[in-house]
Design an enzyme around this catalytic site. Structure first.
Site, PDB file in Angstrom:
ATOM      1  N   HIS A 114      -7.107  -6.979   0.125  1.00  0.00           N
ATOM      2  CA  HIS A 114      -6.036  -5.987   0.050  1.00  0.00           C
ATOM      3  C   HIS A 114      -4.879  -6.266   1.006  1.00  0.00           C
ATOM      4  CE1 HIS A 114      -4.068  -2.111  -0.307  1.00  0.00           C
ATOM      5  NE2 HIS A 114      -4.350  -1.795   0.940  1.00  0.00           N
ATOM      6  N   HIS A 129     -11.319   7.747  -0.593  1.00  0.00           N
ATOM      7  CA  HIS A 129     -10.432   8.289   0.433  1.00  0.00           C
ATOM      8  C   HIS A 129      -9.223   8.987  -0.177  1.00  0.00           C
ATOM      9  CE1 HIS A 129      -8.815   4.290  -0.456  1.00  0.00           C
ATOM     10  NE2 HIS A 129      -7.667   4.676   0.037  1.00  0.00           N
ATOM     11  N   TRP A 130      -8.830   8.627  -1.428  1.00  0.00           N
ATOM     12  CA  TRP A 130      -7.738   9.341  -2.084  1.00  0.00           C
ATOM     13  C   TRP A 130      -8.094  10.816  -2.254  1.00  0.00           C
ATOM     14  CZ3 TRP A 130      -3.623   7.407  -5.759  1.00  0.00           C
ATOM     15  CH2 TRP A 130      -3.156   6.136  -5.377  1.00  0.00           C
ATOM     16  N   ARG A 147       4.468   2.452  -2.279  1.00  0.00           N
ATOM     17  CA  ARG A 147       4.725   3.675  -3.046  1.00  0.00           C
ATOM     18  C   ARG A 147       6.063   4.306  -2.633  1.00  0.00           C
ATOM     19  NH1 ARG A 147       0.381   3.873  -5.858  1.00  0.00           N
ATOM     20  NH2 ARG A 147      -1.469   2.838  -5.003  1.00  0.00           N
ATOM     21  N   ASP A 191       0.848  -1.194   0.000  1.00  0.00           N
ATOM     22  CA  ASP A 191       0.000   0.000   0.000  1.00  0.00           C
ATOM     23  C   ASP A 191       0.889   1.251   0.000  1.00  0.00           C
ATOM     24  OD1 ASP A 191      -3.010   0.845   0.481  1.00  0.00           O
ATOM     25  OD2 ASP A 191      -1.865   1.964   1.987  1.00  0.00           O
ATOM     26  N   ARG A 192       0.742   2.160   0.958  1.00  0.00           N
ATOM     27  CA  ARG A 192       1.563   3.384   0.956  1.00  0.00           C
ATOM     28  C   ARG A 192       3.041   3.046   1.027  1.00  0.00           C
ATOM     29  NH1 ARG A 192      -1.859   6.349  -1.240  1.00  0.00           N
ATOM     30  NH2 ARG A 192      -0.609   8.191  -0.760  1.00  0.00           N
ATOM     31  N   TYR A 247      -1.385  11.702   1.632  1.00  0.00           N
ATOM     32  CA  TYR A 247      -2.304  11.660   0.487  1.00  0.00           C
ATOM     33  C   TYR A 247      -2.304  12.963  -0.302  1.00  0.00           C
ATOM     34  CZ  TYR A 247      -4.145   7.057   1.504  1.00  0.00           C
ATOM     35  OH  TYR A 247      -4.267   5.698   1.665  1.00  0.00           O
TER      36      TYR A 247
END
Length: 291
Positions: free
Chosen positions: A268, A149-150, A108, A104-105, A206
């Site tokens: 997820h 939520h993004w 990135r 997830d984050r 975000y």
């Protein structure tokens, strides 16, 4: 959880990171997703530690890691800046080259580290993501409804902060009801969200994704810049959105020279829903490069 691991707080430029370390062997850094902490790796890290030195770190502003003051462009929470902090951490621990696994984050942050520092990242595994720029380029009605939520978390300060901190349990609590989440892990996630500044740091993460991260990805995409190290991509097939929107491996092959991977029969949260299979996939990938 984390038998044989030691937890510490490591000073880095402008703050500190909460870290767990265990095992002996080639180093691998594990990075978590939103809104969790490094504790999400509790079932995977001990398996990897049988053959590797495993470092589990809280991302900037999450869990027990400090949250730097932000700027108008949200640069301190860009994945480039967050990656620099993790590289500094690993150097403090004595590792100049290592593998990175991110969900997830954290995924990135991990792929940005691999793009920016090919001399450092030896192997990269990303869990349940495609690059941030690809996500925003795909954005439309279905994306907005599914990944609302993004958009919400990226709203200007302090609208999302006020809404979430008014009742963080209402906003986040229901996502942790599944049996796959260990109660001790959930307690750590809840403690993190309740800590002053964490929700703001999450929103800054975000906001950076919607601005500076997307811009940096677009620069690299236009330049056809690619990740140099081998890449493993795993994703949850039960969620289905990535497979619905993207040919996941094809997307990553536009960003890296050497890509392998597959979807797993879970949602997820691969490391918590299907830890044994996730650990098996990661072990095989990491061992293929061990020297």
């Amino acid at each position: 959880m984390f038998d044989g691991f030691e937890m510490s707080t490591i000073a880095v430029a402008g703050g500190s990171l909460r870290v767990r370390r265990g095992g002996v062997g080639p180093p691998v850094l594990l990075l978590h997703g939103h809104p969790q902490t490094h504790v999400m790796w509790h079932a995977v890290a001990p398996v990897l530690a049988e053959r590797h030195t495993v470092i589990c770190a809280d991302l900037t502003g999450y869990g027990g890691s400090s949250a730097p003051a932000t700027t108008a462009d949200h640069e301190p929470y860009s994945k480039r800046a967050m990656g620099h902090v993790q590289i500094e951490l690993m150097r403090e621990l004595g590792f100049d080259r290592f593998a990175v696994v991110g969900h997830d984050r954290g995924g990135r942050v991990a792929y940005r580290m691999a793009l920016d520092h090919p001399e450092v990242v030896q192997r990269l595994a990303v869990l349940d993501i495609v690059p941030t720029g690809e996500m925003w380029r795909h954005a439309g009605m279905e994306f907005g409804l599914a990944y609302w939520h993004w958009y919400f978390l990226a709203q200007p300060y302090d609208l999302p902060e006020r809404i979430i901190t008014a009742d963080p349990e209402a906003f986040y609590g229901s996502r942790w009801n599944a049996a796959s989440f260990h109660p001790d892990a959930v307690a750590d996630y809840r403690q993190s969200i309740a800590a002053p500044g964490t929700v703001h740091a999450i929103c800054e993460d975000y906001r950076a994704a919607a601005g500076i991260d997307r811009e940096q990805d677009e620069i690299d995409r236009r330049a056809e810049r690619r990740i140099q190290c081998p890449v493993l991509v795993l994703w949850g097939r039960e969620d289905g959105r990535l497979e619905q929107w993207f040919d996941v491996l094809d997307v990553w092959r536009r960003w890296a020279h050497d890509v392998q991977g597959r979807g797993l029969p879970c949602g997820h949260h691969l490391a918590e829903e299907l830890p044994e299979e996730t650990a098996t996939e990661l072990t095989a990938f990491l061992q293929s490069s061990a020297t």
